[in-house]
Scaffold this motif. Sequence first.
Motif: not given
Length: 252
Positions: A45-47, A19-23
Amino acid sequence: MPEISVDVHIGRSVTEVYDFLSDARNLELWFSGVDTVAESSEPAGPGVAHVYRFPGRHRDQRLQCVAYVPGEHLVFRGDRMWNALGAQTPVYSFTLSPRPRGTLLRLTVQCRLAGALTLFAPVVAMAWRRDLPRDVRRLGERLGAPHCHVISAPRRVRLPISAFTPASSPTTVSPAIAPPAPPRPQLRPEPRPEPRLEPRPEPRLEPRPEPRLEPRSEPRLEPRPEPRPDPHPEPRPASVPAAKERAPRPAA
């Protein structure tokens, strides 16, 4: 095209780390490959694209998520950046796998170089090898796990996916961490039998016979025959009388 990877163990769950890396806005807090990221209300998310700045650049670039597998894999790709020597395209890949006391994270950086920048590939790789261990330690501090353990030193690897796919077709892949390969058995070379050398017979020297010297015979001297008297001796010529002395001639 330098590809550098580092493995680190972080004492947090996979969900918290992912969760920390995806932001993307959190990248500027710990990652040296991102200077600033603009605020965005779009969910991860993708794109999804974000506006960011690469360190040392003064123009805004686009950072796009090209792979997204919740809790497992995440890839960000930046726009191609041009300069006087050529162009470069950075790609940042994160692969996570659960561990009994935390999460194993593999961080991979790939830079695609073009033009004269390809000559500086060893310099670019050396800079990432220096910065990646510091980055993962700062990540552990941000997540409240300051005692994260760097398992492997930065090394050259291959990315698990082709990160340079078109932006219109995002890719979803499976985790890239594979179980370690079993050690290869070491084969000991069989000892070769040493060749047996047969002793060569020494040549037998036959004694040469000494030459036999026969005594030399002295020459035999035959007696010379005495001359025999001639039966018909020739008469000897009469002696010539001596010339008379001439009387001196009187003077006129």
